[in-house]
Design an enzyme around this catalytic site. Sequence first.
Site, PDB file in Angstrom:
ATOM      1  N   GLU A 159       0.880  -1.036   0.116  1.00  0.00           N
ATOM      2  CA  GLU A 159      -0.238  -0.215   0.083  1.00  0.00           C
ATOM      3  C   GLU A 159       0.724   1.282   0.299  1.00  0.00           C
ATOM      4  OE1 GLU A 159      -2.737  -0.663   2.682  1.00  0.00           O
ATOM      5  OE2 GLU A 159      -3.679  -2.648   2.182  1.00  0.00           O
ATOM      6  N   GLU A 264      -6.157 -10.822  -1.702  1.00  0.00           N
ATOM      7  CA  GLU A 264      -6.588 -11.213  -0.083  1.00  0.00           C
ATOM      8  C   GLU A 264      -8.225 -10.348  -0.653  1.00  0.00           C
ATOM      9  OE1 GLU A 264      -6.102  -6.976   1.926  1.00  0.00           O
ATOM     10  OE2 GLU A 264      -3.542  -7.549   1.668  1.00  0.00           O
TER      11      GLU A 264
HETATM   12  O1  9MR Z   1      -8.237  -8.099   8.051  1.00  0.00           O
HETATM   13  C1  9MR Z   1      -6.705  -8.039   9.124  1.00  0.00           C
HETATM   14  C2  9MR Z   1      -7.453  -7.108  10.282  1.00  0.00           C
HETATM   15  O2  9MR Z   1      -7.693  -7.808  11.112  1.00  0.00           O
HETATM   16  C3  9MR Z   1      -6.568  -6.200  10.946  1.00  0.00           C
HETATM   17  O3  9MR Z   1      -7.023  -5.433  12.356  1.00  0.00           O
HETATM   18  C4  9MR Z   1      -6.351  -4.593   9.940  1.00  0.00           C
HETATM   19  C5  9MR Z   1      -5.339  -4.204  10.728  1.00  0.00           C
HETATM   20  O4  9MR Z   1      -4.161  -4.476  11.398  1.00  0.00           O
HETATM   21  O5  9MR Z   1      -5.813  -5.561   8.849  1.00  0.00           O
HETATM   22  C6  9MR Z   1      -6.359  -6.282   7.782  1.00  0.00           C
HETATM   23  O6  9MR Z   1      -5.709  -6.982   6.783  1.00  0.00           O
HETATM   24  C7  9MR Z   1      -5.781  -5.747   6.046  1.00  0.00           C
HETATM   25  C8  9MR Z   1      -4.549  -5.854   5.288  1.00  0.00           C
HETATM   26  O7  9MR Z   1      -3.461  -6.859   6.265  1.00  0.00           O
HETATM   27  C9  9MR Z   1      -3.952  -5.336   3.973  1.00  0.00           C
HETATM   28  N1  9MR Z   1      -4.721  -5.070   3.593  1.00  0.00           N
HETATM   29  C10 9MR Z   1      -5.805  -4.974   3.949  1.00  0.00           C
HETATM   30  C11 9MR Z   1      -6.734  -5.513   5.289  1.00  0.00           C
HETATM   31  C12 9MR Z   1      -7.468  -5.507   5.104  1.00  0.00           C
HETATM   32  O8  9MR Z   1      -8.011  -4.386   5.980  1.00  0.00           O
END
Ligand code: 9MR
Length: 379
Positions: A159, A264
């Site tokens: 990102e 994802e």
């Molecule tokens: O699914 C993840 C969630 O449990 C966490 O709270 C959050 C913050 O770390 O991150 C989510 O996963 C993210 C991923 O790491 C990067 N892309 C976006 C995803 C959804 O927010």
Amino acid sequence: MKIKKQFLFIIAILVLVIGCKQASEVTPTKPVTLRNVYEDAFYIGTALNTFQIDETDSIMAGIVGREFSSITAENEMKSIQIHPARDTFNFEYPDKFVALGEKYNMFIHGHTLVWHSQLSPWIRNIKDSTEMAEALESHIKTIVSRYKGRVNSWDVVNEALNEDGSLRKSVFLEVMGEDYLALAFKWTSEIDPKADLYYNDYNMANPEKRQGAIRLVKNIMDKGIKVDGIGMQGHWHLNTPSLEEIEKSIVEYAALGVKVAITELDISVLPNPEDLVGAEITQNFQNSEAMNPYTKGMPDSIQVKLANRYTDIFKIFLKHKDKISRVTFWGVNDGQSWLNGFPVRGRTNHPLLFDRELKPKSAYDSIIALKQKQDKQSN
Ligand code: 9MR
């Protein structure tokens, strides 16, 4: 008479032996699971949280082991978790996660080495460029060395782009300038040259961001530093992004000579405040009944819409299977999904292939049927 009996007996034994031999030569048909059905196309992955890494629930553990050929840790390899202070590493869950992937002979994906979010405060507070470079280099090198040859691919940078394709003003960009991008890939490949190294982001089907991602990856490659793949996160909705834009991104990313992974994947079925796209987790909106219509389960009409949307998307993935390395869902079942809390807290979303009771949904059946149908036609 006695000779005739002996003769018949020998024939009977021969028939039995030949029969058994032939039976043992027939390849046993593999169970119909996502992992098996898509085996010759691309890896099918899922994201795991600590409860799943521990295999606490045997039904959940069975699904993970049978249905998926790749895993990503949903949170446990993020810097705030794995490296909370300069001299503190938490390897307990990452170690268990990697061991689990090996137990099931899976493709293991590491998420993520450089990300502005969920960033350890000790890194976020660095103001000096040399100190930031040293911190990132040691962060990357310590983690990648530990799992060298075991973690098969890494989201090296996550990102780094704004929606218009420009570089996000993260602490890394502000302190180190754009060099941090190429350096992160260089440091990772120095330690594990065989691992596949990815740039990963959301909204990667959006045309402006697509151009930004292409520029970002090209800039690194032009320096002679390897990038193996581009990850399209795939946090999508029932109607957006369009299939055309998804396909364009797959084709244009692959034209750089890199692999494309869908990293994802989930499809929100709930109303989308302000037509928000993507996964900018700082955004949050007010909950209300209208915003949360399926608390008691998904109506059949939405079940069908979700199945059709997944089928359409998988048709594109299969059409471009030569370009796609992996399709990973962001979780196993609806109860686990981050989309129950984003962009509105406390909703009941239904974005994945297994429901809250761990039963496969129509979307699961549809993408299995799609692949089986294509296999039949090509035979
Ligand atoms: O699914 C993840 C969630 O449990 C966490 O709270 C959050 C913050 O770390 O991150 C989510 O996963 C993210 C991923 O790491 C990067 N892309 C976006 C995803 C959804 O927010």
